[in-house]
Design an enzyme around this catalytic site. Structure first.
Site, PDB file in Angstrom:
ATOM      1  N   LYS A 142       0.807  -1.217   0.000  1.00  0.00           N
ATOM      2  CA  LYS A 142       0.000   0.000   0.000  1.00  0.00           C
ATOM      3  C   LYS A 142       0.849   1.279   0.000  1.00  0.00           C
ATOM      4  O   LYS A 142       0.328   2.358  -0.221  1.00  0.00           O
ATOM      5  CB  LYS A 142      -0.914   0.016   1.229  1.00  0.00           C
ATOM      6  CG  LYS A 142      -1.983  -1.052   1.202  1.00  0.00           C
ATOM      7  CD  LYS A 142      -3.133  -0.635   0.319  1.00  0.00           C
ATOM      8  CE  LYS A 142      -4.246  -1.681   0.374  1.00  0.00           C
ATOM      9  NZ  LYS A 142      -5.351  -1.334  -0.514  1.00  0.00           N
ATOM     10  N   HIS A 169      10.354   0.546  17.453  1.00  0.00           N
ATOM     11  CA  HIS A 169       9.099  -0.199  17.409  1.00  0.00           C
ATOM     12  C   HIS A 169       9.299  -1.472  18.225  1.00  0.00           C
ATOM     13  O   HIS A 169      10.337  -2.126  18.098  1.00  0.00           O
ATOM     14  CB  HIS A 169       8.771  -0.605  15.978  1.00  0.00           C
ATOM     15  CG  HIS A 169       8.085   0.479  15.202  1.00  0.00           C
ATOM     16  ND1 HIS A 169       8.600   1.732  15.065  1.00  0.00           N
ATOM     17  CD2 HIS A 169       6.918   0.469  14.515  1.00  0.00           C
ATOM     18  CE1 HIS A 169       7.780   2.457  14.326  1.00  0.00           C
ATOM     19  NE2 HIS A 169       6.754   1.716  13.981  1.00  0.00           N
ATOM     20  N   HIS A 192       4.031   1.358  19.623  1.00  0.00           N
ATOM     21  CA  HIS A 192       3.088   0.231  19.622  1.00  0.00           C
ATOM     22  C   HIS A 192       3.003  -0.416  20.997  1.00  0.00           C
ATOM     23  O   HIS A 192       2.212  -0.006  21.829  1.00  0.00           O
ATOM     24  CB  HIS A 192       3.426  -0.811  18.544  1.00  0.00           C
ATOM     25  CG  HIS A 192       3.150  -0.304  17.180  1.00  0.00           C
ATOM     26  ND1 HIS A 192       1.920   0.185  16.814  1.00  0.00           N
ATOM     27  CD2 HIS A 192       3.943  -0.187  16.097  1.00  0.00           C
ATOM     28  CE1 HIS A 192       1.976   0.580  15.557  1.00  0.00           C
ATOM     29  NE2 HIS A 192       3.184   0.364  15.099  1.00  0.00           N
ATOM     30  N   ASP A 250       0.864   7.012  13.507  1.00  0.00           N
ATOM     31  CA  ASP A 250       1.600   6.015  12.722  1.00  0.00           C
ATOM     32  C   ASP A 250       1.663   6.406  11.232  1.00  0.00           C
ATOM     33  O   ASP A 250       2.745   6.490  10.664  1.00  0.00           O
ATOM     34  CB  ASP A 250       0.996   4.620  12.903  1.00  0.00           C
ATOM     35  CG  ASP A 250       1.961   3.506  12.475  1.00  0.00           C
ATOM     36  OD1 ASP A 250       2.927   3.802  11.764  1.00  0.00           O
ATOM     37  OD2 ASP A 250       1.762   2.353  12.858  1.00  0.00           O
TER      38      ASP A 250
END
Lengths: 468, 468
Positions: free
Chosen positions: B105, B299, B321, B366
């Site tokens: 994407k 992360h 996260h 994000d």
């Protein structure tokens, strides 16, 4: 799930069009909370800077008019003190299942004085501030181009001249926008008008609500400003706390409106029936005279007894809230964020079930002043629904299309936004170039509906056969 | 729940300050998806209008440079065709638990060509378009005044000149804003660099990452542009799909970086340890020379094995996260909307539990390109969290305060935004005039933490007593 890949492919193949530039209508939003809390705060602060010596409020106790800065002195507030927290108009944990607490939130700083000055059409400054802020909200919609709103504005039925005053406010302040239409909301508060001796029976309330409309329909010159204003009124809404207990049921023994002379408030179904009856007759008259007609789109099924939904189902074009609905193709404007603050937490909202089942849904904000945080409340409403319920782009465009259909926009506007054949069933009524809804979705909805109707028809036949 | 009424009252009593004008930092957002999909689409369309004949891409097969309109011809697309659906950068149902699908994407229209032209710093036009759109995003933040972002920008460790090229891009295009700081993200893709013969062992990757930084710290004139650029770099991030299976564990028998010569990718903990080790030494050097130091904020715990969290807990300042975390006061930037699209549905997100338990949380986006719909992605993120989890205004302001603390903004900026004593524990570290967080909330958090630590201490004492 069956056609998701094909749906997305056909959406990609449509030039130019996407979710952002399909038309969408906020089909259920109250004008008094049409602006965001941040917007209202900024507006008040700006006025305190530029118009502090303007007389804005008549103090009955002191028998004199107060300037804006005198009003703030009387509240012990300086412009610098003001913030969104003191404004205190946002719904919070205290409003859940407490419509009474929620209603208090309509008063900035808990002060009905500020509500009177800033969000009323009929006050010492003849609603000038309210008109100004509404025009700012409307210009935000115009800038977005594809977002529209149908604002609820109140007529109370307390006095005969309310319509003329409202029309005068709208025309004098030029409160007009292509992106805005009006729905007139009538609060179900006969008991207050009666207690305050404005009226002596329910029939008088109905007369205050409808007589001016019959007069202006028969003779536009009788109320020239109202005649102009009505061009942008697309229908009627009926509003109040549905969870309040109701005294008596509406039966054939219930008194006629002119005989309803007591202090008790009539039930929901009584209000709706008599509004409906007046609107039908008014519409027939208007149709004969080549004038546009009004839709009846009451609040229904946000809470309260099942007969609310039965009544609205029989009488209304479409309804607002309806989170207690179960079936059928009546349009329902759902406001999950408002529900979340008042009657039904977000994850428990029936929206995803209703939508999967093929009900005619649209998404609406109800009141950005109380529920939203960004400058684009309608997009925020879609975003949250899309995220929490994992809606596809196709789902979102279908909801936008539904919102236009349910809206009171004029036939020619709907043709422009949805395509010439929008009234036809199934894919024949769809123009993907305008709606970005794939035909395969329309076909799926239509086939499913036909099959379900077929099942009902067959069941009836079997039942008949068994009887004979 | 204990103090809600008092908290709201003390918030109201703070002049001027409210949730909208407390500083908040989007502590975790990737620059390549820092703009909204609508913004990217508009930018591309604008360039197609104003710069269609500018050469923007070198076609290796044809051995010639293509103009923007030639690129679009080769893709069979006209400017009018382009819409958000063809752009196809938003996360959807196909990306859930499929990080591979999600990564695709990142390419608008599924075309790496467009990603190369519009969202790369190092391309035929030397990243000019990317710089322009980032400056537009930054100017939106500046306009909002109170919203800030720490953008992740990549250094790959593939070649030695990456830092100089990045610095040149930043300086030449004047990509600077008070509302923006950089975090350098290092993708864990040794195996790709190795397969493509850029490097022959992991030690070379580390050298490419850190040697230029040691050089510029020892002698700023050795990389003058990098020296300038580093002023706005606040730290390092380590990124990649954590759910990928890892070959071998990191033990004392694992080869040293220069001996890691195979084609296999090292495990998460190996990457983190050697980044940490280099950053610690680099920071000591920088501190001695009066230069600012770098935070390590990888992360961690988005998915994958528990040892990811253990590693990060031991080595990192705070993490992004962390939805698999359970305890302790390490800062965690949670992005519930991103989680919702990738690994964990919104209603199952542990955020409300973590927050109730007193963990140090902030809310971050994000990547607005993939997950958000409005023009104010950070406000959208707060709004959805507030609505779904019924956060109070006090909760929201506490989260905003946490975000500033976790951020890499300079000490003097933090003092200006939070108050001079912000490093102190409990209410002593709070300035409600700036943070809009009531002291009673700070006291509650502090007392709870002390009690919990007391319980642990007592338990240890009892355990010791039992042993003797």
């Amino acid at each position: 799930m069956l056609n998701e890949v094909q749906e997305l492919e056909s959406q990609k193949s449509v030039p130019h069009r996407d979710f952002y530039n399909v038309r969408k209508v906020d089909t259920h939003v109250h004008i008094a909370c049409g602006m965001s809390q941040k917007h209202l705060l900024r507006f008040i602060k700006r006025k305190l800077k530029t118009e502090k010596d303007v007389q804005v409020y008549y103090d009955k106790a002191k028998k004199k008019a107060l300037t804006l800065s005198e009003v703030f002195e009387s509240l012990n507030l300086t412009p610098y003190d003001l913030n969104v927290d003191t404004l205190d108009v946002h719904a919070d944990s205290k409003t859940f299942h407490r419509f009474d607490q929620f209603n208090i939130k309509f008063n900035p700083v808990g002060e009905s004085k500020l509500r009177e000055i800033f969000i009323k059409t009929n006050n010492f400054i003849e609603g000038r501030y309210f008109a100004e802020i509404i025009k700012e909200v409307a210009s935000d919609l115009e800038e977005s181009k594809y977002q529209n709103a149908e604002y609820r504005i109140s007529i109370y039925g307390r006095r005969r001249d309310e319509w003329d005053r409202l029309a005068k406010w709208g025309l004098r302040n030029k409160v007009y926008s292509d992106n805005v239409r009006w729905l007139v909301q009538v609060p179900r508060i006969y008991q207050l008008h009666h207690a305050n001796k404005f009226i002596s029976n329910f029939g008088e309330m109905l007369e205050n609500l409808f007589l001016p409309l019959f007069e202006v329909t028969m003779d536009p010159k009788s109320h020239p400003e109202l005649h102009q204003f009505l061009k942008y009124v697309s229908g009627f809404d009926s509003v109040d706390d549905e969870s309040k207990p109701e005294g008596q049921a509406f039966t054939k023994n219930t008194p006629e409106p002119t005989e309803w002379t007591g202090s008790e408030n009539p039930p929901y179904s009584y209000y709706l029936f008599y509004m409906y009856a007046n609107i039908v007759i008014l519409n027939n008259l208007r149709r004969k005279r080549g004038m546009h007609t009004f839709l009846f789109r009451p609040h229904s099924g946000e809470a309260g007894a099942v007969h609310h939904l039965v009544t609205a189902f029989l009488l209304a074009e479409n309804i607002s809230h309806g989170i207690l609905t179960e079936e059928a193709q009546i349009g329902i404007a759902i406001s999950p964020l408002a529900n979340n603050c008042l009657f039904l937490s977000y994850p428990r909202n029936p929206f995803p079930d209703f939508f999967a089942r093929g009900l005619q849904l649209s998404l609406s904000t109800d009141g950005p002043l109380q529920f939203h945080f960004t400058k684009e409340p309608l997009m925020e409403e879609y975003s949250i629904a899309a995220q929490v319920w994992k809606l596809t782009r196709c789902d979102m465009c279908e909801l936008a299309r539904n919102s236009v259909i349910m809206s009171g926009y004029e036939e020619e506007v709907k043709e422009h936004w949805l395509g010439l054949n929008w009234r036809k069933d199934g894919p024949a009524g769809n123009d993907i170039l305008r709606t970005n809804v794939p035909d395969i979705r329309m076909a799926f909805r239509y086939e499913t509906l036909c099959q379900e109707l077929q099942i009902i028809t067959n069941a009836t036949k079997i039942s008949d056969a068994l009887k004979t």
